[in-house]
Every structure is written in structure tokens, then in C-alpha cells.
Design a protein around this motif. Sequence first.
Motif, short mmCIF file in Angstrom:
data_model
loop_
_atom_site.label_atom_id
_atom_site.label_comp_id
_atom_site.label_asym_id
_atom_site.label_seq_id
_atom_site.Cartn_x
_atom_site.Cartn_y
_atom_site.Cartn_z
N PHE A 132 -101.84 26.15 23.33
CA PHE A 132 -102.90 25.45 24.03
C PHE A 132 -102.40 24.10 24.54
O PHE A 132 -101.52 23.48 23.95
CB PHE A 132 -104.10 25.23 23.11
CG PHE A 132 -104.86 26.48 22.77
CD1 PHE A 132 -105.71 27.06 23.70
CD2 PHE A 132 -104.73 27.07 21.52
CE1 PHE A 132 -106.42 28.21 23.39
CE2 PHE A 132 -105.43 28.21 21.19
CZ PHE A 132 -106.28 28.80 22.13
N ASN A 133 -102.98 23.64 25.65
CA ASN A 133 -102.62 22.35 26.21
C ASN A 133 -103.28 21.18 25.49
O ASN A 133 -102.79 20.05 25.54
CB ASN A 133 -103.00 22.29 27.69
CG ASN A 133 -102.16 23.22 28.55
OD1 ASN A 133 -100.94 23.11 28.58
ND2 ASN A 133 -102.81 24.15 29.23
N LEU A 134 -104.43 21.45 24.86
CA LEU A 134 -105.17 20.42 24.16
C LEU A 134 -105.41 20.84 22.71
O LEU A 134 -105.28 22.01 22.37
CB LEU A 134 -106.52 20.16 24.86
CG LEU A 134 -106.43 19.56 26.28
CD1 LEU A 134 -107.79 19.64 26.98
CD2 LEU A 134 -105.94 18.12 26.23
N LYS A 135 -105.79 19.88 21.88
CA LYS A 135 -105.98 20.13 20.45
C LYS A 135 -107.43 20.53 20.16
O LYS A 135 -108.26 19.70 19.79
CB LYS A 135 -105.61 18.89 19.63
CG LYS A 135 -104.15 18.46 19.76
CD LYS A 135 -103.93 17.17 18.97
CE LYS A 135 -102.53 16.63 19.15
NZ LYS A 135 -102.34 15.33 18.44
N TYR A 195 -111.41 30.06 25.11
CA TYR A 195 -110.57 28.86 25.10
C TYR A 195 -109.25 29.09 25.82
O TYR A 195 -108.73 28.18 26.49
CB TYR A 195 -110.36 28.36 23.67
CG TYR A 195 -111.52 27.50 23.22
CD1 TYR A 195 -111.53 26.13 23.48
CD2 TYR A 195 -112.63 28.05 22.59
CE1 TYR A 195 -112.60 25.34 23.12
CE2 TYR A 195 -113.72 27.27 22.23
CZ TYR A 195 -113.70 25.92 22.49
OH TYR A 195 -114.77 25.14 22.15
N LYS A 196 -108.72 30.27 25.72
CA LYS A 196 -107.51 30.57 26.48
C LYS A 196 -107.79 30.48 27.97
O LYS A 196 -106.97 29.98 28.75
CB LYS A 196 -107.00 31.97 26.12
CG LYS A 196 -106.41 32.09 24.73
CD LYS A 196 -105.96 33.52 24.45
CE LYS A 196 -105.35 33.65 23.05
NZ LYS A 196 -104.94 35.06 22.77
N HIS A 197 -108.97 30.93 28.38
CA HIS A 197 -109.33 30.92 29.79
C HIS A 197 -109.51 29.50 30.32
O HIS A 197 -108.92 29.12 31.34
CB HIS A 197 -110.61 31.73 30.01
CG HIS A 197 -111.15 31.64 31.39
ND1 HIS A 197 -110.56 32.27 32.48
CD2 HIS A 197 -112.25 30.97 31.90
CE1 HIS A 197 -111.23 32.00 33.57
NE2 HIS A 197 -112.26 31.21 33.24
N VAL A 198 -110.33 28.69 29.63
CA VAL A 198 -110.62 27.36 30.15
C VAL A 198 -109.45 26.40 29.96
O VAL A 198 -109.36 25.37 30.66
CB VAL A 198 -111.90 26.77 29.52
CG1 VAL A 198 -113.11 27.58 29.94
CG2 VAL A 198 -111.80 26.69 28.00
N ASP A 199 -108.55 26.72 29.04
CA ASP A 199 -107.36 25.89 28.84
C ASP A 199 -106.29 26.18 29.90
O ASP A 199 -105.32 25.43 30.02
CB ASP A 199 -106.79 26.15 27.44
CG ASP A 199 -105.65 25.22 27.08
OD1 ASP A 199 -105.90 24.02 26.89
OD2 ASP A 199 -104.49 25.71 27.00
N ASN A 200 -106.47 27.20 30.69
CA ASN A 200 -105.51 27.59 31.71
C ASN A 200 -105.78 26.81 33.00
O ASN A 200 -106.21 27.35 34.02
CB ASN A 200 -105.59 29.09 31.97
CG ASN A 200 -104.53 29.57 32.92
OD1 ASN A 200 -103.47 28.95 33.08
ND2 ASN A 200 -104.81 30.67 33.62
N PHE A 201 -105.57 25.49 32.94
CA PHE A 201 -105.89 24.63 34.07
C PHE A 201 -104.65 24.02 34.71
O PHE A 201 -104.75 23.22 35.64
CB PHE A 201 -106.84 23.50 33.64
CG PHE A 201 -106.39 22.75 32.40
CD1 PHE A 201 -105.32 21.88 32.45
CD2 PHE A 201 -107.05 22.93 31.19
CE1 PHE A 201 -104.90 21.20 31.31
CE2 PHE A 201 -106.66 22.24 30.06
CZ PHE A 201 -105.57 21.37 30.11
#
Length: 304
Positions: A37-40, A297-303
Amino acid sequence: MKRRSFIQKTALTGGAFSLGGAFSYASNETLPMKHQFNLKYAPHLGMFKHHVGEDPIDQLNFMADQGFTAFEDNGMMKRDVAVQEKMAKTMQDRGIEMGVFVVDKGGNMANTLAAGKQEYIDIFLDGCKRAVEVAKRVNAKWMTVVPGGFERKLPIGVQDANVIEALKRGAEIFEPHGLIMVLEPLSDSPDLYLQNSDQTYMICKGVDSPSCKILYDIYHLQKTEGHLIHNMGLTWDEIAYIQIGDNPGRKEPTTGEINYKNVFKWIHEKGFTGILGMEHGNSKEGKEGEQAVIDAYKHVDNFM
């Protein structure tokens, strides 16, 4: 009864948890490669219980196996010391950062600091002192504080001053330990004193301490004021912690009206390295619902 079944059935009885062991969740089972993930993002206990049961150690291991690198637990102060220590060790071993727990002051509406009553202040300060010991034990940095309800008999300026003075006292307890109380504006009741981001910003500026910052709960503040990115930008220098929940429903991202992919992209571009607590329910029941949370979360973290 098999020992594994017994452990799961008695894990959360009378405040006591199973402490894992030989029969705890096997994190080396055949699992997909953990997501980066890009964020915690920080799940909480119970979010994945249908996959691994009620044991907190099993749940923490499952979170780590899914790629989550943070965890939050509102009720940590009420857990047995042995459980806190076991959870802390598991988080350290699995590379999970501890997020917020709630400072025990008697509930969101109770012992309002806006009243300026010494008895309420004493209860709050006692909670702060006890929170320091818990924070040291579980390697926490942030603790949630809700000042309580309005004191309707007093002018709002006097209430503001009472809250600021009480929080200054709390900050004096936390500052020597490098700990931060994060103030959470809520949408649950019109009787709650703290409801908006600009109001919370003003309070933090009044306290003027590195140990008093904003917990920006996106779900609550979407309800009370909207304009999320704009208002986060206005108050950004006082925001130390973020929580998540879609609206309406307070479930995982993608289930409501908030464009979380854009919000998370903005947060990432601001250089935020803190924790985003997943303080919401699951929109679906069982394992299917838990997997839906992970996939969301995988979907929205794909930014990127």
C-alpha cells in the motif's frame, strides 16, 4: 472441545484475550503475496474475525499478511496488561505501527471540558496519565481525545477557553514523552462540543503544543462540513492523524459518496507519513465482506 475452538470462543470474555501460542493463526499458510500500500491504513480488531477468529494475535498476523502496516484500537486502555504486551510484541515482530487508542475520560459526552469544572478536569488528567503508561507499553504515539458536550449555560467563548485550558494541562503530561493527543470533531450528536475542523484548528492554536493536534475523521467531517480536500488544506499544519469511513453508512471506501481515490492521492502528495485509521464497519457479512474491505483499499490506493 478442541483447544483451537476453545481459544476462539473465550478470546474476548470479561475483557480477557487469548494470548495465542502454538495454536495461533499460522501466518506462513499459503497466502497471496502481501499488497504494497502507498499509505499506512490501520484496521481494527474484529474487521477480519471471520477469516481468523477472535484472537487478537491471529488478527494482527492476518493484517500483516495482507500488507497492512498499521493498526488502531480504541479500547486499548481497557485491555489487560499481558494482552497489551503480547499485542505490542506481535506488532513489532510484524512491522505494524500502533495508531490511536482513546484516552479514558468516561465517554464522548461525559465530563465535558467545556464546563470548566475541576472534577471533570481531574478525570481527564487522570486518563492522560494512565494513557502515558499504555502508550509506552504498546509503542503508541497518538491518543484520541473528545472534549465532551457543550455546557449550554455558558457563552461559547468561555467554553472555548475552558477547553483550551484543560487541554493545555493534558499537553503538559504528554509533551515530556513525545506523545500527541489528537482532538476528534464528531457528527454523532448536536450536543457534542467539537464538531468542525476550523473549530478544532482554533483550539489547537490556542493550546499551542506539539502534543495537541487534529484527528481528521473523513466520515464525520464529510457529514458536518464537506469540502474535504479544501478544509484539510486549510487545517493541514495541525492534522496529525486521519480516520476513514464512507458516507452514508460508515463502511469501507467505494460504498458511499466520497471519492477516496482522489482524497488519498491528495494526502499522499502532501507527503503524509502518518496513519489512516479504518474506523468503519464492513458493508457485507462474513469472509466475503472482509475480502471486500481488502479489495476496496487496494482499489482506492491505486492512485499513482
